[in-house]
Scaffold this motif. Structure first.
Motif, mmCIF file in Angstrom:
data_model
loop_
_atom_site.group_PDB
_atom_site.id
_atom_site.type_symbol
_atom_site.label_atom_id
_atom_site.label_comp_id
_atom_site.label_asym_id
_atom_site.label_seq_id
_atom_site.Cartn_x
_atom_site.Cartn_y
_atom_site.Cartn_z
ATOM 1 N N ARG A 265 128.199 59.858 24.837
ATOM 2 C CA ARG A 265 127.218 59.504 25.753
ATOM 3 C C ARG A 265 127.410 58.157 26.495
ATOM 4 N NH1 ARG A 265 122.438 57.300 27.667
ATOM 5 N NH2 ARG A 265 121.148 58.469 29.159
ATOM 6 N N GLN B 223 124.443 50.338 24.374
ATOM 7 C CA GLN B 223 124.620 49.283 25.281
ATOM 8 C C GLN B 223 124.963 48.067 24.667
ATOM 9 O OE1 GLN B 223 120.809 49.296 27.278
ATOM 10 N NE2 GLN B 223 121.329 51.134 28.278
ATOM 11 N N THR C 214 126.886 55.424 30.249
ATOM 12 C CA THR C 214 126.393 54.979 31.255
ATOM 13 C C THR C 214 127.129 54.411 32.530
ATOM 14 O OG1 THR C 214 124.281 54.603 30.053
ATOM 15 C CG2 THR C 214 124.115 53.936 32.290
ATOM 16 N N GLN D 131 123.729 56.086 36.052
ATOM 17 C CA GLN D 131 123.920 57.644 35.855
ATOM 18 C C GLN D 131 124.568 57.729 34.253
ATOM 19 O OE1 GLN D 131 126.195 59.170 39.079
ATOM 20 N NE2 GLN D 131 124.306 59.641 40.016
ATOM 21 N N PRO D 132 124.052 58.824 33.464
ATOM 22 C CA PRO D 132 124.738 59.186 32.338
ATOM 23 C C PRO D 132 125.843 59.996 32.411
ATOM 24 C CG PRO D 132 122.706 60.223 32.349
ATOM 25 C CD PRO D 132 122.784 59.298 33.932
ATOM 26 N N ALA E 211 120.047 49.371 32.599
ATOM 27 C CA ALA E 211 121.278 49.767 32.259
ATOM 28 C C ALA E 211 121.655 50.106 33.712
ATOM 29 C CB ALA E 211 121.171 50.910 31.707
ATOM 30 N N GLY E 212 121.169 50.236 34.770
ATOM 31 C CA GLY E 212 121.638 50.430 35.971
ATOM 32 C C GLY E 212 121.777 49.042 36.737
#
Length: 763
Positions: free
Chosen positions: A543, A492, A545, A549-550, A221-222
């Motif tokens: 929530r 995602q 991302t 960072q969440p 995800a980052g």
């Protein structure tokens, strides 16, 4: 057959006006339906054509420069991959207009996601600073092949070699960077934020969310900074064209039903007025089938003439209509299914009118051949207790008898009322669409557009410098610092826009349709598109991302969000800085004083900053709906024509039925003027009742339809605005006074008929 045609010809000569109205109404209805078909085709096919010819990618994934995007080819369901291509963020300027762009390094012409060259030529290694612009970016910059683009803050220039079409999401000032294809060496020489982008073409487009989820899981995800997909691009390409098509189609179908009912009522009224003629026809040998064919074929001929006239007008002159309607017809005429639609729509309209009027024509065939049997039917009804009480109060007898006459025959009166109320109801809905567009343009702060300008500063200016510069302009009423970043949604499967606007001390004035403003930390408001995407509602926690960072936010309200399809969640800048202390303002939303000219203020700010800031007007959805005003006017004219047909039919029926009561009215001492007033009052009462029904049902229906469109587009419900009471009063007065004026002449002529004619009519 000859006798049938002679009778139809004689009847046509007697009712020329009614025939003309039916033809004109059918022309307007079929023209509206054809324009709706053209707009639907124009909204969908251009993007689909580009996507198909370019072998477009269903998903485009933006990642950081260190991500190994080549692994995306191994994702299940991926048939081909475009890239990965190196990218760099930059700002370019042409003829005084700046735009944020993404330079994409590309070699040759890829097989997947291939840009379709619209003008000029493709990239050439002999021109290392040559670029190709995406068509929507080229239009925004007023750039053509051969023009030179400058990069503010540097001495570098770029030469436009060509302009190309792409099936990717379009350039949107302040929201999405424009796409610029360049050689990889030109991308490496750019100082802006670097990255890479990869396109995925899928076996099954319906598995887009699953493919995105697998890709994000594979890369991490980052590593993913943004995701765009084909549904989003198609929706943006369709834009307001689909809305125009839906409006035209809705009103066209409504007008078609109203016209069919009006023709049905006209035939029924004419049958009641031609009972003796029909009986004579049967007495001389006409069969019931021949009588049915006389009325049915006569009105089908009227509808067919109107349909042919509309088809010829749209085919010959449709592309010459100025604005988007003309462009839509021009593109539609070149599409493969144009001829079939051009024939199918008029034929379907004529068949629908024929089916609706067939029942009334069948009733004509059931008229007995002996007219004397009809006289046994009751000619009227007793006065109601309310009518007798009104006469006892010495109210004018003409008014009381007219009111009684309008509603004494309940089934027939209700049918007439419904047929007259339907076009008036559609007019009320059309007026609501007009006032809603006016609300977008005159009160944008009520529909989520509190700011008029968006300012973005170069890196050479600090936040205090920008605020001081903006505060010096006397036309700037408020400055709201903010930032907008792309965030990955839970699961995602895509990205949304996360905005931080204003501070806790000076909050941004969001337009809320539900809930309350976000006042505390971790509180946010969201658009309808985001609520639908995440399947959440006000009061839930979500929530997302941002980078690696969440970010967890509590949705406390639903805001009206006209941007990004409503897939926006907004909080304060303070809340985002709690999660990322190094985050600073990247943009400034400006509220202007009443009466300030946004273009003039933008020019003054740009001049005062010596070109170190870029100022863009906040896009208003109403700007793309300007053709809808002309559409609404045309639809109101068509509906008014249908209402006029029904009104003339009702007047004719009232006058014919009044002939039976004429002797009784004269016997009780009413003068011809009072008898005329009875008929005029009956017509006026019917029109007044129709207006009241149309207003009572039309305003809620308009709110429901407009809010439903708002929900489907992601803006959300709460944008509808009904017509003002004064406008409704004006519509009612026009309908009632117009009905009374139209009824006055035939009622006066009927009241002054000779006694012998009256006895003949009663017989």
């Amino acid at each position: 057959m000859r006798a049938t045609l002679r009778w139809a010809h004689a009847d046509l000569r007697t009712h020329r006006g009614e025939a003309l109205f039916i033809v004109l109404a059918t022309t307007g209805i079929v023209a509206s339906l054809l324009l709706a078909t053209a707009l639907f085709g124009y909204a969908t096919n251009p993007w689909q054509r580009v996507f198909t010819q370019s072998q477009g990618a269903h998903v485009w994934i933006h990642t950081g420069p260190s991500a190994d995007a080549r692994e995306l080819a191994e994702v299940d369901g991926v048939t081909s991959v475009a890239g990965p291509y190196p990218t760099a963020a930059a700002t370019v300027e042409s003829r005084g207009t700046r735009a944020s762009v993404e330079l994409r390094g590309i070699v040759g012409r890829p097989s997947t996601g291939r840009p379709l060259l619209a003008s000029g030529r493709w990239l050439d290694p002999a021109a290392p600073d040559g670029v190709v612009l995406e068509s929507s970016l080229a239009r925004a910059l007023w750039a053509e092949p051969g023009d030179t683009l400058t990069v503010p803050g540097t001495a570098r220039t770029l030469t436009v070699l060509g302009v190309a079409d792409s099936a990717e999401p379009r350039y949107s000032p302040g929201e999405r960077s424009g796409l610029v294809w360049a050689l990889p060496s030109a991308v490496r020489d750019t100082d802006g934020r670097g990255g890479q982008v990869t396109g995925l073409r899928l076996t099954d487009p319906g598995d887009t969310d699953y493919a995105v989820q697998r890709a994000v899981t594979l890369l991490g995800a980052g590593a993913v900074t943004d995701v765009s997909h084909w549904q989003q691009a198609r929706s943006e390409a369709q834009g307001g064209n689909r809305l125009l098509g839906q409006v035209l189609g809705l009103f066209g179908l409504g007008a078609l039903v109203a016209a069919a009912l009006a023709v049905h009522g006209a035939i029924g009224t004419r049958i009641r007025g031609h009972l003796r003629d029909i009986s004579v026809l049967k007495a001389i040998g006409f069969t019931p089938g021949q009588v049915v064919r006389i009325f049915l074929l006569q009105h089908v001929a009227f509808a067919l003439l109107g349909a042919v006239l509309a088809t010829v007008l749209i085919q010959a002159l449709g592309s010459r209509v100025p604005g988007r309607l003309g462009d839509a017809v021009g593109v539609w005429q070149g599409l493969p299914g144009h001829t079939a639609a051009l024939l199918a729509v008029p034929v379907a309209a004529v068949l629908f009118i024929a089916a609706t009027t067939g029942l009334a024509a069948w009733r004509a065939g059931q008229v007995p051949p002996v007219p004397g049997l009809r006289a046994a039917a009751p000619l009227g009804g007793r006065l109601s207790g309310l009518a007798r009480g009104a006469l006892g109060l010495r109210l004018p007898s003409a008014l009381v008898l007219g009111w009684h006459k309008a509603f004494s025959r309940r089934p027939r009166s209700l049918a007439t009322l419904a047929r007259l109320a339907l076009p008036l109801l559609l007019i009320v809905v059309a007026m609501s669409a007009w006032t809603t567009i006016d609300r977008f343009q005159s009160r944008p702060d009520q529909i989520g557009l509190a700011a008029a300008l968006t300012v973005r500063a170069d890196e050479t200016l600090t936040d205090p410098d920008v605020r001081a510069l903006l505060a010096r302009n006397p036309q700037v009423d408020a400055v709201h610092p903010g930032v907008e970043v792309a965030a990955l949604v839970p699961g995602q499967t895509g990205t949304i826009a996360l905005r931080g606007l204003g501070t806790h001390e000076d909050p941004y004035p969001f337009s809320l349709a539900e809930g309350r403003p976000a006042r505390g930390l971790d509180e946010a408001v969201a658009g309808q598109g985001l609520l639908d995407l995440l399947d959440v509602r006000v009061g839930d926690w979500v929530r997302m991302t941002v980078g690696a960072q969440p970010q967890i936010l509590h949705i406390v309200g639903r805001s009206i969000e006209p941007e990004n399809g409503g897939r926006v969640i907004s909080t304060s800048l303070d809340t985002l800085q709690e999660n990322d202390p190094g985050l600073g303002p990247a943009l400034y939303q400006l509220q202007l004083r009443p009466g300030a000219d946004p273009q003039r203020v933008a020019a003054e700010l740009t001049e005062a900053a010596h070109g170190d800031i870029s100022v863009h007007a906040v896009p208003n959805p109403a700007d793309g709906l300007s053709p809808l005003r002309g559409v609404v006017v045309g639809l109101i004219a068509v509906l008014a024509l249908i209402g006029l047909i029904e009104l003339l039919t009702a007047i004719g029926g009232t006058v014919r039925e009044g002939e039976r009561d004429l002797l009784a009215l004269k016997a009780i001492g009413l003068t011809p003027r009072q008898i005329t007033a009875v008929t005029v009052t009956a017509t006026g009462c019917t029109a007044l009742a129709a207006v009241l029904v149309a207003a009572a049902l039309g305003v809620p229906l308009a709110h429901w339809l407009i809010d439903a469109q708002g929900r489907s587009s992601g803006i959300g419900a709460g944008i509808a605005l009904g017509p003002s009471p004064g406008l409704l009063l004006l519509l009612g007065a026009a309908a009632v006074l117009g009905a009374a004026a139209l009824a006055a002449l035939p009622a006066a002529r009927s009241a002054r008929r000779r006694l012998a004619d009256t006895l003949s009519a009663v017989a």
